[in-house]
Each structure stands twice: as structure tokens, then as C-alpha cells.
Write an enzyme that holds these catalytic residues in place. Structure first.
Site, PDB file in Angstrom:
ATOM      1  CG  ASP A   2      -2.107   0.901   1.085  1.00 54.24           C
ATOM      2  OD1 ASP A   2      -2.398   1.300  -0.052  1.00 54.24           O
ATOM      3  OD2 ASP A   2      -2.756   1.192   2.104  1.00 54.24           O
ATOM      4  N   GLY A   5       0.013   5.419  -4.507  1.00 58.08           N
ATOM      5  CA  GLY A   5      -0.574   6.697  -4.884  1.00 58.08           C
ATOM      6  C   GLY A   5      -0.047   7.841  -4.041  1.00 58.08           C
ATOM      7  CD1 TRP A   7       7.397   6.838  -2.652  1.00 56.19           C
ATOM      8  CD2 TRP A   7       6.859   7.044  -4.816  1.00 56.19           C
ATOM      9  NE1 TRP A   7       8.574   6.937  -3.356  1.00 56.19           N
ATOM     10  CE2 TRP A   7       8.274   7.070  -4.690  1.00 56.19           C
ATOM     11  CE3 TRP A   7       6.301   7.159  -6.086  1.00 56.19           C
ATOM     12  CZ2 TRP A   7       9.124   7.191  -5.788  1.00 56.19           C
ATOM     13  CZ3 TRP A   7       7.143   7.296  -7.181  1.00 56.19           C
ATOM     14  CH2 TRP A   7       8.540   7.309  -7.027  1.00 56.19           C
ATOM     15  NE  ARG A  15      -4.320   6.564  -7.738  1.00 60.87           N
ATOM     16  CZ  ARG A  15      -4.277   6.098  -6.485  1.00 60.87           C
ATOM     17  NH1 ARG A  15      -4.030   6.928  -5.479  1.00 60.87           N
ATOM     18  NH2 ARG A  15      -4.456   4.825  -6.238  1.00 60.87           N
ATOM     19  CB  SER A  47      -8.489  -5.993  -3.785  1.00 59.56           C
ATOM     20  OG  SER A  47      -9.021  -4.704  -4.042  1.00 59.56           O
ATOM     21  CG  ASN A  50      -7.459  -2.650  -6.044  1.00 60.63           C
ATOM     22  OD1 ASN A  50      -6.500  -3.400  -5.836  1.00 60.63           O
ATOM     23  ND2 ASN A  50      -7.797  -1.695  -5.168  1.00 60.63           N
ATOM     24  NE  ARG A  53      -6.963   1.399  -6.469  1.00 60.72           N
ATOM     25  CZ  ARG A  53      -5.721   1.306  -6.020  1.00 60.72           C
ATOM     26  NH1 ARG A  53      -4.703   1.425  -6.866  1.00 60.72           N
ATOM     27  NH2 ARG A  53      -5.485   1.096  -4.739  1.00 60.72           N
TER      28      ARG A  53
END
Length: 228
Positions: A2, A5, A7, A15, A47, A50, A53
Site C-alpha cells: 500500500d 498513490g 508516494w 498515481r 483486489s 480495485n 478505480r
């Protein structure tokens, strides 16, 4: 894994740059785990949630994962790592990526150095539902269902229970990960974001785990007659 994004956001980058930077962390941790004698390593890559998104980000992830799989297949084979993919059920996964997963699994099937399970399009609740459906289809009487029999109907039933879960970036949620297998797992939540996570961070988590007193609901044995 995790924090990709965040970072990227900290560096005023898209992203997708965080996802791209995460590749180094993945390979570093795989190598560190193998060198440390870890026999089973699971990486939560994508996942079932996800899929919510933005479409462009999902498409980028699909292309990135395919490139990473194809790029590092020779390394995984040479290191004696057996690769498996948990999930991969959604028809939205590109056919070419599904084939790459299958090809890598076949290529490394005889390896015995370490088993690497990549959870991709994975959801712990879905696994449990599918196991229940499998039990019903098998005609197993309700009174004969035990935890062991139920576990035999989960994907990859030879996978041992999870000992340690590491979730980077300080987030403290299960997020639908291997819900059956993590029942007695120890958890570590390092603050480091995944693209910056490296072998020393992984080894530090192992050290923390080894210092834990794992009683599985029991109590320590009495010492010198002390009942406390």
C-alpha cells in the site's frame, strides 16, 4: 502493498508513477524473503475492489503487471520460486495477461525453493463463498462439514495459514485479504510507503514477528508453580 498513490502524490507525480516505482520493491522483497528462508510469500497485487478505480488507472495496472511478469519470469525460474495466482476470475482481465499468469505458473510448477502467490483480482469473501458453493455441489452433509473439510474447498488448499501480514504505509485494515487464512496471523504496519519498502524493512518486520508470543488463544505454561 500500500502507498503507491501517496508516494506519487508527495512528488507531484501521477498515481501511475507510484505503481511503476513499486516494481523494485516487489523484486527486492521476493529476493529478501527467499534469502531469509521464507517458504511461502503472498503479495496482494489487485483486489476485487480495485476494479472501482478509474478505468485509465486499471488499464495501466494491467499493462504494468503483464510487463513485470514477462520481464521477471526468467529470474523467478532461476531462483527456484514456484508462482501461483490467486483470483484471476473477472472477465475484464485481458486475455493476454491471464495467459501470462498461466504460462508462468506452468513454467515454475516444479520449483521448490519458495512458493510465491500473487493475489490478483482476489477477494477473501469471494473465496469463502466459492468454497461454500463447492461444498454444496459435492453433496457434503452439513453435519460432516468441519473447518478442515471447508478449507479443502478453498483455492490452493495446500497453502498454510498465514503467520505474518505486513501492510505498508501505516494503514491498519484487512481489506478482504485471505480472510480464512489470516485468522491467527500476526500483523505489522510499517509507516514506509510501498515504493520505498526494501529488504531491510522486510527483515525488520520478520524480526518483530519473531519477538511475538504466539499463544493461539491459550496461555503460557506454568513456570516454577506460578499459576499467573
Amino acid at each position: 502493498m500500500d502507498g503507491n498513490g501517496r508516494w506519487a502524490q508527495q512528488r507531484s507525480l501521477p498515481r501511475t508513477a507510484g505503481h511503476r516505482a513499486a516494481e523494485t520493491a516487489v523484486i527486492d522483497v521476493i529476493e529478501a524473503a527467499r534469502s531469509a528462508g521464507v517458504e511461502w510469500l503472498s503479495l496482494y497485487a489487485f483486489s476485487t475492489e480495485n476494479w472501482n478505480r478509474p478505468g485509465a488507472e486499471v488499464e495501466f495496472l494491467m499493462r504494468l503487471v503483464r510487463r513485470v511478469v514477462r520481464k521477471h519470469a526468467p529470474l523467478l525460474l532461476a531462483r527456484g520460486i514456484r508462482c501461483r495466482f490467486l483470483g484471476v476470475a473477472d472477465p475484464r482481465i485481458p486475455r493476454e495477461l491471464t495467459q501470462d499468469f498461466a504460462d508462468l505458473a506452468v513454467l515454475t510448477a516444479d520449483n521448490r525453493g519458495m512458493t510465491l502467490t500473487v493475489a490478483f483480482d482476489h477477494g477473501g469473501r469471494r473465496d469463502i463463498v466459492e468454497a461454500a458453493r463447492s461444498l454444496i455441489r459435492s453433496g457434503t452433509p452439513a453435519d460432516e462439514v468441519t473447518e478442515r473439510i471447508f478449507a479443502d474447498h478453498l483455492p490452493f488448499p495446500d497453502t498454510p495459514d498465514v503467520d505474518l501480514v505486513i501492510r505498508t504505509s501505516g494503514e491498519q485494515r484487512i481489506s478482504n485479504f485471505m480472510l480464512w487464512q489470516v485468522a491467527y496471523a500476526e500483523w505489522v504496519f510499517p509507516e514506509v510507503l510501498w515504493p520505498e519498502f526494501r529488504a531491510p524493512d522486510f527483515l525488520a518486520c520478520l524480526h518483530t514477528y519473531r519477538r511475538r508470543d504466539r499463544r493461539f488463544g491459550g496461555v503460557p505454561a506454568r513456570t516454577n508453580g506460578d499459576p499467573s
